[in-house]
Write an enzyme that holds these catalytic residues in place. Structure first.
Site, PDB file in Angstrom:
ATOM      1  N   SER A 104       3.576   9.752  -5.312  1.00 48.24           N
ATOM      2  CA  SER A 104       3.159   8.578  -6.152  1.00 48.24           C
ATOM      3  C   SER A 104       2.389   8.810  -7.464  1.00 48.24           C
ATOM      4  O   SER A 104       1.957   7.581  -7.986  1.00 48.24           O
ATOM      5  CB  SER A 104       2.352   7.374  -5.215  1.00 48.24           C
ATOM      6  OG  SER A 104       3.006   6.879  -4.250  1.00 48.24           O
ATOM      7  N   LYS A 107       3.527   7.370 -10.377  1.00 42.54           N
ATOM      8  CA  LYS A 107       3.198   5.984 -10.954  1.00 42.54           C
ATOM      9  C   LYS A 107       2.401   5.853 -12.266  1.00 42.54           C
ATOM     10  O   LYS A 107       2.309   4.965 -12.952  1.00 42.54           O
ATOM     11  CB  LYS A 107       2.500   4.879 -10.030  1.00 42.54           C
ATOM     12  CG  LYS A 107       3.705   4.798  -8.816  1.00 42.54           C
ATOM     13  CD  LYS A 107       2.982   3.983  -7.611  1.00 42.54           C
ATOM     14  CE  LYS A 107       3.770   3.485  -6.642  1.00 42.54           C
ATOM     15  NZ  LYS A 107       4.043   4.456  -5.780  1.00 42.54           N
ATOM     16  N   SER A 166      -0.378   1.002  -4.581  1.00 41.18           N
ATOM     17  CA  SER A 166       0.773   1.765  -4.713  1.00 41.18           C
ATOM     18  C   SER A 166       1.982   1.317  -4.210  1.00 41.18           C
ATOM     19  O   SER A 166       2.804   1.802  -3.443  1.00 41.18           O
ATOM     20  CB  SER A 166       0.583   3.321  -4.123  1.00 41.18           C
ATOM     21  OG  SER A 166       1.280   4.459  -4.700  1.00 41.18           O
TER      22      SER A 166
END
Length: 331
Positions: A104, A107, A166
């Protein structure tokens, strides 16, 4: 008090975002599937450059290919890095040019492109997006919101849900809003990576769920978070320890979900060393990437600023132990 110290650092920056109130209908493509693969053979690739584009080194730490600096305590991780951003000195370097999975931490790049779109006036934080479907993933435990077809919410809630807790589906929705499809958005991500010198990075999705062809390096992530931190909104989002994620369901009822950061230093689950402030940050966790965290730091006594990264730690305890050790070296 993490928020107070961070706000003290970053509220010197003024936020001048153009807010254009409009309604946006999301009409993206069907759900893409993501198949897990075997673990990459993590190691230094001999053909990787020391850093990205020529002429960028003056503003970045430069770490030679294969160079290990005070790395003995981080051999249990894929990679670890600590850079003094005030002096550009490297304090810790372990496998910083080796290929890793970002999970993640992907991101961060998604957030960069969303904030750039807002700043250019292409979209607004107040724009309302109405979903035409529920975004789903092959990974049964992929982090996602409760949004389904017919739900409506603002770009602000999508961005905050993406960066704070997230939500993977928020990334897909934003990607389709900005670029028309997730694949087109990934082209934008890869182009941006090369522009900032992150030439050993390749994105195939906007959220970081595993794909063998989705990779980066610790050094590239260092460059990416520096780009992310150029945006005032990044600090507004990363200063929050809770946020009311708000949307309208398919029946027209307002729903509010209080979300918390995935960074356990911010939630208080892990003690954060005294005397430091946290700037921008992002966690990442998949079965293949293991546990990852990148953070900006400031030593409140000296004023020196740092970027610290741990990637591929086997468990959260190992992750936060290694990160705490990095922070304690930032003196």
């Amino acid at each position: 008090m993490f928020n107070q110290s961070r706000i003290g650092k970053y509220m010197r920056r003024s936020i001048s975002l153009i807010l254009v109130l409009s309604m946006v209908l999301l009409t993206g493509c069907g759900s893409k599937t993501y198949k897990a693969g075997k673990q990459l053979d993590i190691g230094v690739l001999p053909d990787l450059p020391v850093y990205g584009e020529l002429g960028m080194a003056y503003d970045n730490a430069v770490i030679a290919q294969g160079e290990e600096i005070d790395a003995a305590n981080y051999n249990g991780c894929y990679a670890a890095m600590l850079v003094d951003e005030t002096t550009k000195d490297t304090i810790v370097a372990h496998n910083v040019h080796g290929r890793i999975y970002p999970a993640s931490m992907t991101k961060i790049m998604t957030g960069i492109l969303v904030m750039e779109s807002i700043e250019k006036g292409d979209i607004s934080l107040d724009d309302v997006v109405t979903l035409n479907r529920k975004v789903t993933f092959d990974d049964w435990d992929a982090m996602a919101s409760d949004l389904v077809g017919g739900c409506s919410l603002t770009v602000k809630n999508l961005l905050y849900g993406l960066m704070i807790t997230s939500y993977n589906d928020c990334g897909v929705i934003l990607a389709e809003l900005i670029a028309g499809s997730e694949s087109a958005f990934c082209d934008m991500m890869n182009k941006k990576a090369k522009e900032i010198g992150a030439t050993n990075t390749h994105f195939v999705n906007c959220h970081g769920l595993h794909d063998d062809d989705h990779y980066t390096t610790a050094y590239d992530l260092y460059l990416i978070i520096k780009e992310f931190s150029k945006h005032d909104l990044a600090y507004v989002i990363d200063s929050l320890d809770t946020y009311d994620f708000t949307y309208t369901d398919a029946d027209g009822n307002e729903q509010v979900v209080t979300i918390e950061p995935t960074n356990e230093f911010l939630t208080g689950e892990v003690n954060f060393p005294d005397g430091y402030s946290i700037g921008s940050w992002k966690t990442g966790t998949t079965e293949e990437a293991l546990n990852c965290l990148i953070m900006e730091l400031k030593n409140d006594s000296t004023g020196e600023e740092y970027i610290a990264l741990v990637a591929g730690a086997d468990g959260k305890e190992a992750l936060y132990s290694a990160m705490t050790e990095l922070i304690n070296k930032a003196k």
